[in-house]
Structures are given as C-alpha cells and as structure tokens.
Write a protein that holds these residues in place. Structure first.
Motif, PDB file in Angstrom:
ATOM      1  N   SER A 116       0.815  -1.195   0.000  1.00 47.48           N
ATOM      2  CA  SER A 116       0.000   0.000   0.000  1.00 47.48           C
ATOM      3  C   SER A 116       0.858   1.258   0.000  1.00 47.48           C
ATOM      4  N   ALA A 117       2.063   1.150   0.509  1.00 45.47           N
ATOM      5  CA  ALA A 117       2.919   2.328   0.523  1.00 45.47           C
ATOM      6  C   ALA A 117       3.406   2.658  -0.878  1.00 45.47           C
ATOM      7  N   GLN A 118       3.325   1.681  -1.772  1.00 49.75           N
ATOM      8  CA  GLN A 118       3.827   1.880  -3.121  1.00 49.75           C
ATOM      9  C   GLN A 118       2.989   2.890  -3.901  1.00 49.75           C
ATOM     10  N   GLY A 119       1.676   2.875  -3.717  1.00 51.37           N
ATOM     11  CA  GLY A 119       0.808   3.824  -4.382  1.00 51.37           C
ATOM     12  C   GLY A 119       0.695   3.572  -5.864  1.00 51.37           C
ATOM     13  N   ALA A 120       0.462   4.671  -6.605  1.00 50.62           N
ATOM     14  CA  ALA A 120       0.254   4.557  -8.042  1.00 50.62           C
ATOM     15  C   ALA A 120       1.504   4.030  -8.723  1.00 50.62           C
TER      16      ALA A 120
END
Lengths: 247, 155, 398
Positions: free
Chosen positions: A41-45
């Motif tokens: 989820s920290a990766q994002g787009a």
C-alpha cells in the motif's frame, strides 16, 4: 525560521518511500516521524500500470442500474437538486441503431483517456492524469471554470452546483468544483476493484472487466486480444482506458 | 527586512508570553482522545496545515494512502461530541475542533467545502441554510431570502 | 484647421446621473455574485449540459469588443489614417476598460472565484485559457504603454508607430486566443473549427467599432463638444465593411459544416430547427445585426448621419450578442455525438437538446460588467486628457 518548515513536496518520495519508519530531523529539537504501512500500500500509483475497463454491451442488461447505484453509494454523489444540475459520474445510456432499430444499453463514465482533452484545457492543471492512467481532478486548485466540461467528448464531468456535506472520506466533493469518475482510485490503491465492476459481477451479468491494460496476462488484456472492441469517439485518437465490446 | 523580522519575532514572543500568563485569553481547545502527537502540540498548532497539504499531495498524486496526516485521522481523535445528542459536531457548529482556534484567529478554513468535518461513518445532518458558505462567510440568509422574493415578484 | 487639443470632460449633471445609474448596476451585479456564490450555481440557469451561459456571452462580447475598440487607434498609428489620430486615446482607454469589464464577469462566474490567485499563478501551458490569462493581462500592459507613448509629451512621436504595431499584433493574437477557446474544442460539433479564430477577429472589428462609435457620441453629446458628420461617416463606412467581413466568415463557417455529412445535424439545428437559436441566427444576427445596419449606412436615409450611425451601432451590438449567444449556448444545446448512427437516451440528457433559461442573476452580472467598462471609460475621460475638444468637419485631417 526557514529550517523549521517541516516538509516540502520535493521531499515527498524520500519521506514516504519505504515501508520502514522514517525519522527526519529537521531542526534541532524538531523531529518528524513517518510510519510506513505494508509495502504494497505504501507503493501507491504504479507508472508501469494502465488501468482500464472493458464493457461487454451484450451482457449489459437494459433495465439494470447496478453499476450506477453502486457508484452513488460508494462515492456519495446522489443529487437532490434539479435533474439538469445534478452530478452524474456514471450513467446508463440506451442506444437504438438508426438503420436497424436494434437496441442496446451500456454504462458511460470517464473514459480515462491517454490523451485527455480535459487535462489539456485545464488552465490551472487541476485536471490531471495519474501515472497509472487514471484521470482525476485536484479540487484544491480547481477554480470551477468548466472548460474541461466543454472539452470532454463523453459528457463525463459534472459541476457541483450546490453546497455539499457528509461526503465520503475518500471522495471529497464540493460546491464550485468539477468532478467525475475516479475509477474508484481509493479502492485501486487498496488492491480492490471499482465499485461498479463489483456490483456488475454481483448481478451475475459480468459485463464489466477491470484490469491492467499494460499487463498482457491480465484478464482484460486477454479479452481485448481475443474479441473485437471499440473505444468511444475513436476518431479523436484519445486512446481511452475504457473499451466496449459488441457495441 | 531583518529589522522587521526581529520586531515581528519580539511581538510574537510577547504575545505568546501574555497568552501563557493569561490562558483565559486564548481559545478553549477541546481535549482529544488517543495518544498525544510525538511532535508536541506546539508543533502541530504551527504546522498542521503543512503536514496536511504535504500528505494530501502524496495521496492524490502518488496514491499513497497510509499517510500520517489526513483530515480523517484528525477527526479520529479530535471530534467534539455534542453532550445532548452524543453525535460529533460538524464544522457548522462553533464547538467544532477546527473552528475553536480558527474562529479565534479569524482564519477561514477552506477544507470543509469539499471534505466532511466529522469522523467517517457518522451521517452528517443537512446543511443549515444560513451556513452554506461556511459559518464565517458573513452573509445573512435573510438578505438573500428578501432578494429572492423580490426577484420572484419581478418575474 | 485647429490644433487637436485634448481636455477632460466636465462633471455635468448628465455625467453624474449616468455615473450613479451605472454604479447602481454594478451594485446589483455585486449582490447577484454574492447570491450565486452563497447558494452555488444551482440558482442560475446553467447546468451540467449548458455549462457556460449568459455571463460568458457578456464576457466574450466585452473581451472581443475590447480588442476591436483598439482598431481606431490602429487606423491612425499603424495605417497612417490621420483622421483617426484624435480618437486614438479614447480607443486605447475603451479597449482596456472593456477588457477589464469582461474579465470581471468571467472571473466572478467561476465556481471558486476566491481562487483567482491560483488561476494567476498556477499555469498549464497546454491550455488556451492559460495563454489567454497572459494575453489579456499583457494586452492591458501593451495598451497602457501605447497610451503613455501617445500622451507623454516627453516621449518622441516616432515611438507611436512601433507601440501601435505592437498593440495591433497583440490584439490579433488575443482575439485568436479567444476564438480558439471554441475553435480547439474537438469534442463538440458546433465548435472544432479553425475558422473560429478569424471569425472572432472579424466580430471584434465590427463590435469594437460599434461600441466605440456609441461611446464617442455619448461622451461628446454629454460634454457639448462638436462631432462632425465626416468622421462619423468614415467610421460607419468602415463598420459596414466589417459587418460584411463577419458575414463572410459566418458563411464560410456554416458552408464548411454543411458540406460535411457528419456536421449536418448541428447545421440543421442552428439554421432551421433550433427554435430560439434559429430565430436568433436569422432574425437577430443576420437581419437586425447585419443587413439592416448595412442598409442604414449605405442607404443614406432616413434621419441625420449621427442618428443613423447611432442606430446602426446599436443594431450591430444586438446582432453581436445574438451571434455569441448562438455560438456559446446554441453550440452546447446541441447534443454531443458520442455514438454516431444511434439514437441515444439516458437519465443524463444524452441525445437531447439541452434547455437553458438564463436567470436574472446571470443577466445582472453581465450588465454589471458592461457598467464597469463604461464607468472606467467615463472616469478616465474625466480625469485624463483623452477626448479631443473639437471633431468638427473642418477640423478633420486626411
């Protein structure tokens, strides 16, 4: 005084890049801590992805409004004013072939173009395309000029004509700004599929397929290679992320 | 320039000193639930908007959603409950956490034109007519009601 | 032949009365803006189908007329037509005033006018709107420079021509930008045409000159100065030529569309089955706004030269409003052709002619913009030496 300013956007990537806790010392005695979540989820787009939808018009039932209702519930845009002034992120359109009289029905929403006219014409840059192909409005800098609405070939955008409250946390919307389908970006960031697709699946029609157009192994890419499909207004060469089969 | 800065700094200190000696001069800040900010209240009072603007761009442009600073997380701890109804108060109510200081400082908050002003899950009541632009827009509904009636007469 | 002397106008009772009326109109516009901003655009006639309405018709009219009002000055300093020289100053002042009035309307109709600062500081250079923000503000600067070169005696007259050429080129680019707001919209069948830019330039010539003639006549009448027939004749003859040019580009616009089968729908709508838009096009834009004023100018009867000049200018302005209304609102009323070959229906008015009834608030805002432009012009002629004292025939040069 200057060093005390805690953050500036250029530090954005550094600040939230990893999963581990990051501690920034900005000035003596001032420490900012940021805690990462899970790596996913920290990766994002993801710039390597291009999210898209494939809508099979044959499977879309004329009386079914499940996708529209699901979108309203999910994003909270149910309008209470005049019909002409209410927002419409997604709508069901009924088509009747002028020469054969054949009728079909399909949902139309923001087509998430690769070359979005709304982004080109926006004077402030509020209308923007995320790196994974999702077209959004930055409502913090939208001035409400409505030029994007003039430029959109799909009538996908709505202007909020009245004061609003009780918004969803992930779908802020307010008077005087323009909005449209976000492809449920908040769900995509959490690894889920858009609400309309989920609702369509739940009805058993299964007319909508969501996935990564850049990934040749994704369900949507395979379907696009196997069956003919079209983009709306393909004469404009906008390369929309939303495609229609059996139109 | 430096002189002006120095003067401002002195004035600033003087004001905070006065405020500390006379706590009743300042706004009455509603108490929060949850763990205190590790950075301390002074830091948050000064920089909460920088934190929010920074992280909102992370979320909006980069899709990073587990940020520290968000309006949602503010209201996780800073919702003010109305004792009579047991419900959180919206930005229309002057007891709202954001309003207590912002009313005092006369700084208008733009956030709640688009964002909800209560914790997620609570069903905010319909907007009061007279508060459409926000409670601090200084516009009186009565004036507009009269204006609208006048226009209706014309038409 | 007297030397041209420029003098401030006197504060007569007529000037005061007009000023107070105009200020009242500005006040009404202010109230309307507050009302619309308070309740949102829900109280206007605009909606998600007709997103630009009457305020935009007024704003574009004023902006287009602004660039055209500068033509009188250009006639003198770019094209060496000496008869127009005494009118250059008023031409520049009127150009700036009309532009400010138009921009005010445009800005106050934004969904978030409080974010004007964002519009002035955050640019997206692929947007013609962004370029227009720069072109409009630049225009004010360039025309101010042009006025200064003309009015400051310490500046050598040889600079007038280069300043005039700069302003002339700038205004052509500016109107191209305004026309391209529509011309570059690929999505809508009523727009998406390169001819929009020259069409808007031709409209600016006609509308700007018509407004200029009326303002000049009003100011001279209020101040009791003599305005000869010769200069009016010259200007109205020029106006007739400009009207013909507008007609030409309008014809090109519609004939080009008629030739393409895909655009037959929008043309049928505007030219024959569009109800109010068809009436406005043929009745107001073509007959009242073009043919009638041309007949008045060339026919030579009835009435005095100045009466005919005034009437012709009023008619051209009415026709210009109709033309812009047909372009702006009519162009949006015709449905988007997202599904060629199909009959389209939906809960969001797909495939339907959109309806629009302007509210009184939109009208008040637009009229307020006109009032601001007129107040600014009047104020400038009151405090600055803008108007020549004598434009009698014997004083006309060239």
């Amino acid at each position: 005084m200057q060093d005390e300013r805690p953050l500036d956007p250029s530090r954005r990537n550094f600040f939230k890049s990893g999963a581990a806790a990051v501690t920034l010392t900005l000035a003596p005695g001032v420490t900012v801590m940021a805690f990462g979540g899970t790596a996913a989820s920290a990766q994002g787009a993801d710039a390597g992805k291009r999210w898209g939808l494939l809508i099979d018009v044959n499977k879309c039932s004329k009386d079914c409004e499940a996708c529209v209702t699901a979108c309203k519930d999910e994003n909270g845009w149910e309008g209470k004013g005049k019909a002409e002034q209410n927002a419409q992120w997604i709508r069901k359109v009924t088509l009747k072939d002028k020469s054969t009289g054949r009728e079909s029905s399909l949902p139309v929403m923001c087509q998430h173009c690769e070359q979005p006219p709304c982004v080109d014409v926006c004077p402030t840059g509020a209308s923007f395309k995320r790196k994974d192909g999702i077209v959004l409005v930055d409502k913090h800098i939208c001035i409400g000029c409505r030029y994007c609405m003039m430029a959109c070939p799909f009538k996908a955008r709505s202007f909020v004509h009245e004061p609003v409250n009780n918004q969803k946390t992930f779908a802020p919307r307010g008077k005087g700004t323009v909005e449209s389908c976000t492809l449920c970006v908040h769900r995509i960031d959490a690894g889920r599929i858009p609400a309309c697709v989920e609702a369509c699946d739940a009805t058993g029609n299964g007319a909508m397929t969501f996935g990564d157009l850049n990934d040749p192994e994704s369900e949507i890419s395979k379907a696009l290679t196997a069956y003919p499909s079209v983009a709306l207004r393909d004469d404009l060469d906008l390369n929309p992320g939303v495609r229609y089969a059996n139109l | 320039m430096r002189l002006i800065l120095a003067i401002l700094l002195v004035v600033n200190f003087a004001i905070s000193a006065v405020a500390e000696e006379h706590p009743d001069y300042g706004p009455e800040i509603p108490s929060a639930t949850g763990e205190p900010h590790p950075q301390g209240n002074e830091f948050m009072r000064k920089f909460h908007m920088d934190l929010l603007s920074h992280d909102r761009d992370l979320t909006m442009y980069e899709g990073i959603r587990d940020t520290d600073a968000s309006l949602k997380s503010c209201f996780d701890c800073h919702a003010v409950t109305d004792q009579a109804t047991g419900n959180p108060v919206t930005y229309e109510d002057e007891r709202n956490f954001c309003r207590v200081c912002h009313d005092y400082a006369a700084v208008r908050v733009d956030c709640f034109m688009c964002h909800r002003s209560t914790p997620e899950g609570f069903n905010e009541p319909a907007l009061l007519k007279s508060r459409l632009l926000g409670p601090d827009d200084g516009l009186d509904d009565a004036l507009f009601t009269e204006l609208a009636a006048f226009v209706a007469n014309l038409e | 032949m007297e030397r041209t002397i420029y003098r401030e106008i006197k504060a007569t009772q007529g000037v005061w009365t007009l000023g107070i009326i105009l200020l009242g109109l500005v006040g009404l516009a202010g109230l309307s803006v507050l009302y619309v901003e308070h309740y949102g655009h829900a109280v206007t006639g605009m909606n998600n189908q007709i997103v630009w309405g009457l305020p935009h018709v007024f704003a574009i009219f004023l902006i287009v007329a602004a660039s055209g009002a500068l033509n009188v000055a250009s006639m003198a300093s770019v094209f060496n037509n000496k008869a127009y020289k005494p009118l250059s100053r008023l031409s520049g002042i009127l150009a700036i005033s009309l532009l400010v009035g138009g921009l005010l309307v445009l800005v106050l109709d934004l969904g978030r006018p409080d974010r004007l600062l964002i519009a002035m500081t955050t640019f997206n250079f692929t947007s013609i709107f962004t370029w227009n923000v720069l072109l409009y503000t630049g225009f004010i600067g360039v025309v101010a420079l042009y006025l200064w070169v003309q009015m400051d005696r310490s500046v050598h007259p040889k600079f007038t021509k280069p300043a005039g050429i700069l302003a002339f080129v700038w205004r052509l680019v500016l109107t191209t930008g305004t026309g391209s707001i529509f011309g570059w919209l690929v999505a809508r069948p009523g727009y998406d045409a390169a001819v929009m830019a020259p069409l808007f330039i031709s409209m600016s010539f006609a509308l700007g000159l018509a407004v200029f003639i009326l303002v000049l006549m009003a100011l001279f009448a209020m101040d009791g100065r003599e305005l000869g027939e010769a200069i009016l004749k010259r200007m109205t003859n020029l106006l007739a030529i400009f009207i013909a040019v507008v007609l030409y580009f309008t014809a090109v616009q519609h004939l080009t569309n008629l030739y393409a089968a895909e655009h037959a729908g929008i043309e049928r709508f505007i030219l024959s089955q569009g109800g109010i838009y068809t009436t406005l096009f043929w009745g107001v834009q073509i007959v009242i706004g073009a043919l009638l004023p041309m007949a008045l100018i060339f026919g030579g009867t009835p009435g005095s030269v100045s009466a005919r000049a005034g009437l012709a200018s009023v008619l051209v302005i009415i026709g210009g409003f109709a033309q812009l209304y047909v372009i702006v609102v009519g162009g949006q009323a015709y449905p988007l052709d997202t599904f060629p070959g199909y009959e389209v229906t939906s809960s969001f008015f797909d495939g339907e002619i959109a309806s629009y009834t302007p509210s009184v608030y939109e009208l008040a805002l637009g009229v307020g913009g006109v009032a601001v432009a007129l107040i600014a012009t009047g104020l400038a002629t009151k405090v600055l030496r803008i108007l020549p004292t004598n434009l009698a025939d014997k004083n006309l040069e060239g």
